[in-house]
Structure formats: C-alpha cells, structure tokens
Design an enzyme around this catalytic site. Sequence first.
Site, PDB file in Angstrom:
ATOM      1  N   THR A   7       0.586  -1.131   0.347  1.00  0.00           N
ATOM      2  CA  THR A   7      -0.171   0.156  -0.048  1.00  0.00           C
ATOM      3  C   THR A   7       0.714   1.154  -0.058  1.00  0.00           C
ATOM      4  O   THR A   7       2.300   1.592   0.489  1.00  0.00           O
ATOM      5  CB  THR A   7      -1.030  -0.049   0.816  1.00  0.00           C
ATOM      6  N   GLY A  11      -1.377   5.204   6.776  1.00  0.00           N
ATOM      7  CA  GLY A  11      -2.275   4.987   8.005  1.00  0.00           C
ATOM      8  C   GLY A  11      -2.839   3.731   7.665  1.00  0.00           C
ATOM      9  O   GLY A  11      -2.693   2.851   9.238  1.00  0.00           O
ATOM     10  N   LYS A  12      -3.253   2.666   6.841  1.00  0.00           N
ATOM     11  CA  LYS A  12      -3.219   1.632   6.394  1.00  0.00           C
ATOM     12  C   LYS A  12      -2.461   0.690   8.183  1.00  0.00           C
ATOM     13  O   LYS A  12      -2.863  -0.323   8.801  1.00  0.00           O
ATOM     14  CB  LYS A  12      -3.797   1.093   5.381  1.00  0.00           C
ATOM     15  N   ASP A  66      -8.732  -3.204   0.093  1.00  0.00           N
ATOM     16  CA  ASP A  66      -8.879  -2.248  -0.694  1.00  0.00           C
ATOM     17  C   ASP A  66     -10.627  -1.623   0.576  1.00  0.00           C
ATOM     18  O   ASP A  66     -10.896  -2.450   0.703  1.00  0.00           O
ATOM     19  CB  ASP A  66      -8.577  -2.970  -1.561  1.00  0.00           C
ATOM     20  N   PHE A 140      -6.769   9.642   9.449  1.00  0.00           N
ATOM     21  CA  PHE A 140      -6.415   9.677   7.561  1.00  0.00           C
ATOM     22  C   PHE A 140      -7.445  10.222   6.916  1.00  0.00           C
ATOM     23  O   PHE A 140      -8.548   9.114   7.905  1.00  0.00           O
ATOM     24  CB  PHE A 140      -4.986   8.528   6.967  1.00  0.00           C
ATOM     25  N   GLY A 141      -7.544  10.180   5.976  1.00  0.00           N
ATOM     26  CA  GLY A 141      -8.464  10.289   4.569  1.00  0.00           C
ATOM     27  C   GLY A 141     -10.310  10.877   5.418  1.00  0.00           C
ATOM     28  O   GLY A 141      -9.931  11.751   6.083  1.00  0.00           O
ATOM     29  N   ASP A 143     -11.264   9.902   7.763  1.00  0.00           N
ATOM     30  CA  ASP A 143     -11.368   9.854   9.403  1.00  0.00           C
ATOM     31  C   ASP A 143     -12.194  11.576  10.558  1.00  0.00           C
ATOM     32  O   ASP A 143     -13.184  11.166  10.862  1.00  0.00           O
ATOM     33  CB  ASP A 143     -10.877   9.606  10.488  1.00  0.00           C
ATOM     34  N   LYS A 161      -9.784   3.665  17.943  1.00  0.00           N
ATOM     35  CA  LYS A 161      -9.816   2.965  15.961  1.00  0.00           C
ATOM     36  C   LYS A 161     -10.463   1.985  16.094  1.00  0.00           C
ATOM     37  O   LYS A 161     -11.443   1.112  14.831  1.00  0.00           O
ATOM     38  CB  LYS A 161      -9.511   3.768  14.895  1.00  0.00           C
ATOM     39  N   HIS A 166     -13.765  -0.624  10.501  1.00  0.00           N
ATOM     40  CA  HIS A 166     -13.823  -1.631   9.683  1.00  0.00           C
ATOM     41  C   HIS A 166     -12.280  -2.535   8.995  1.00  0.00           C
ATOM     42  O   HIS A 166     -12.295  -3.842   8.894  1.00  0.00           O
ATOM     43  CB  HIS A 166     -14.362  -1.049   8.819  1.00  0.00           C
TER      44      HIS A 166
END
Length: 183
Positions: A7, A11-12, A66, A140-141, A143, A161, A166
């Site tokens: 990736t 953050g992931k 994904d 991130f993103g 959030d 989190k 998810h």
Amino acid sequence: MAIRFVTGNEGKVREARAYLEGVEPVEQLEYDYTEVQSDSLAAIATYGAREAFAELGSDEPVLVDDGGLFVDALGGFPGPYSAYVEDTVGVERLWRLAKGEENRRVHFRTVLAYADGDGTETFEGAVAGTLVAPRGDGGFGYDPIFEYNGQTFAEMNTDEKNAISHRGRALAKFAEWYAERDA
Ligand code: ITT
C-alpha cells in the site's frame, strides 16, 4: 515471517501494525498493483494481492486492503472510488455535498486480501457511523467526517479506532484465521 502490506497509505500500515503486534511484523511495501474496475471490493483486493505476490517474488506473504466510504444518501458514493474522490473533490467538499441530506448515515467498508504460496483469503470489515463536519487531527482520509458514538475517527487514537473500525474488524478475522492456520 513478516507480512508485506502492499500500500501507499501509511495510515493503513500503522493500524495493521498496532493490531498485529505480537502476531507478525508488518512491513510496508509500495507496489502499484492493478486496481481492476469493479463494484466488488473483494474482487479488487484479491486480484491485487495475487498479482503482488506473484510479481514481487519471495515467499513472504502479502496483504492488500481495498475499501472506502459509502454515503447512504448518495447511493453509496464514493464507495470503491473513495481514493479518487479524496484526491479530486476532497474530504471537506464531500461533507459540504452531503450535509444538506436528511439521512447522514455512512459506512466504512474494507476487504483485506492475504496471499501466500497456498492461495488467497479475504476478510471483510464494516462499520456504520454518521457524517459530520470535520473534527480531529488523527487518523487519515475521511476520518474527520466519520462519527461513531459521539467521536470522529480522527479524534480517536489508533487502538481506539482499531477496536471498532472496519479495518480493525477485518484484522480481527484475519488474525483469528491466521492463528488457526498455524495451529
Ligand atoms: P492503497 O490503494 O495504496 O492501499 P489508498 O489510500 O489509495 O491506498 P484505497 O484505494 O483502498 O487506498 O482507497 C481507500 C480510500 O478510502 C482512500 O481515500 C482512503 O483515504 C479512504 N479510507 C480507507 N480507509 C479509511 C479509514 O480507515 N479512514 C479514513 N479513510 C479511509
């Protein structure tokens, strides 16, 4: 054996590393796998993980994640196109686009695909929340605009989190499968 998380999103990786601490080390690896056009996150992640494992060589397993944000009032938009929309429209403008809607329900969904020499497995996770005006500096993103139980994901630390997100849910399924497989 270390798991290579394929990736460009740090953050992931931070979240997977925190969750899988004590299970396996997680290394970030940037490799531009083919993102097939599909409404199915599982299909996109599976294809990516298979390709990455085959192309990268070595026996070390790979993980691909994904997912995206699905706004109920917008028919699930941006969904599988979340990364593109984040780069083009941006998080703040997505909020402005949706804030006039009465229904503020949103979901995060993700599929983790794990590939090694034995094949590919997928693990799904989803969480429902409320779309709100941006708050918080963490995560991130999307959030800052995703609220769960009164707090946005950007107002939580990584462990908080992970406990409900998810990705945390998908990682929990993965960790359970991984432990049983090794047993
Ligand atoms: P890679 O494809 O390199 O893994 P990416 O960020 O482009 O990185 P995706 O293609 O899966 O990842 O796109 C997911 C989009 O949804 C992207 O805009 C992310 O920022 C966002 N997203 C995914 N998980 C999220 C999370 O836990 N919190 C906030 N935004 C998230």
